[in-house]
Design a protein around this motif. Sequence first.
Motif, PDB file in Angstrom:
ATOM      1  N   TYR A 101       0.704  -1.132   0.059  1.00  0.00           N
ATOM      2  CA  TYR A 101      -0.143  -0.113  -0.126  1.00  0.00           C
ATOM      3  C   TYR A 101       0.925   0.931  -0.099  1.00  0.00           C
ATOM      4  O   TYR A 101       0.464   2.343  -0.574  1.00  0.00           O
ATOM      5  CB  TYR A 101      -0.961   0.051   1.184  1.00  0.00           C
ATOM      6  N   GLY A 104      -9.567  -0.548   3.027  1.00  0.00           N
ATOM      7  CA  GLY A 104      -9.077  -1.717   2.402  1.00  0.00           C
ATOM      8  C   GLY A 104      -8.210  -2.743   3.024  1.00  0.00           C
ATOM      9  O   GLY A 104      -8.440  -4.074   3.143  1.00  0.00           O
ATOM     10  N   LYS A 159      -7.978  -6.748   1.744  1.00  0.00           N
ATOM     11  CA  LYS A 159      -7.894  -6.678   0.485  1.00  0.00           C
ATOM     12  C   LYS A 159      -6.639  -6.281   0.024  1.00  0.00           C
ATOM     13  O   LYS A 159      -5.949  -5.549   0.888  1.00  0.00           O
ATOM     14  CB  LYS A 159      -8.960  -5.905  -0.265  1.00  0.00           C
ATOM     15  N   LEU A 200      -8.243  -3.080  -4.677  1.00  0.00           N
ATOM     16  CA  LEU A 200      -8.963  -1.810  -4.492  1.00  0.00           C
ATOM     17  C   LEU A 200      -8.862  -0.933  -5.810  1.00  0.00           C
ATOM     18  O   LEU A 200      -9.757  -0.380  -6.163  1.00  0.00           O
ATOM     19  CB  LEU A 200      -8.135  -0.994  -3.465  1.00  0.00           C
TER      20      LEU A 200
END
Length: 108
Positions: free
Chosen positions: A27, A62, A67, A72
């Motif tokens: 991320y 998310g 996920k 996403l």
Amino acid sequence: MGIRDIIEGKRQWRAHLDRVKALPPDYQIVYKEMQRYLFKVGPVDLSDGHLLAGIVDFFDEGVAAGKGVLELIGTDVAAFCDDLIKDSRTYADIYQESISGKPGTAER
């Protein structure tokens, strides 16, 4: 803008970066790419901080849902960013208007 505003702005930016650092590594990588792209494209309202904070909020959700980041946003980071700012005015828009000679702009 006074010194207190500058200090508060830096404090908010550091808190924002701390939130980014708390995200999983994948991320963080995608966020940094999004940030780089958005700084390059230059939506005029990017400096108010709501867009980047909203992205971190979205990523937090998310992560909580378990996920992956590509689940996403998909595999095209630039297309995702373009979709986020499609209704925003960019510095490129302002430049295009200035060279096109539209009313209210200086002609060259």
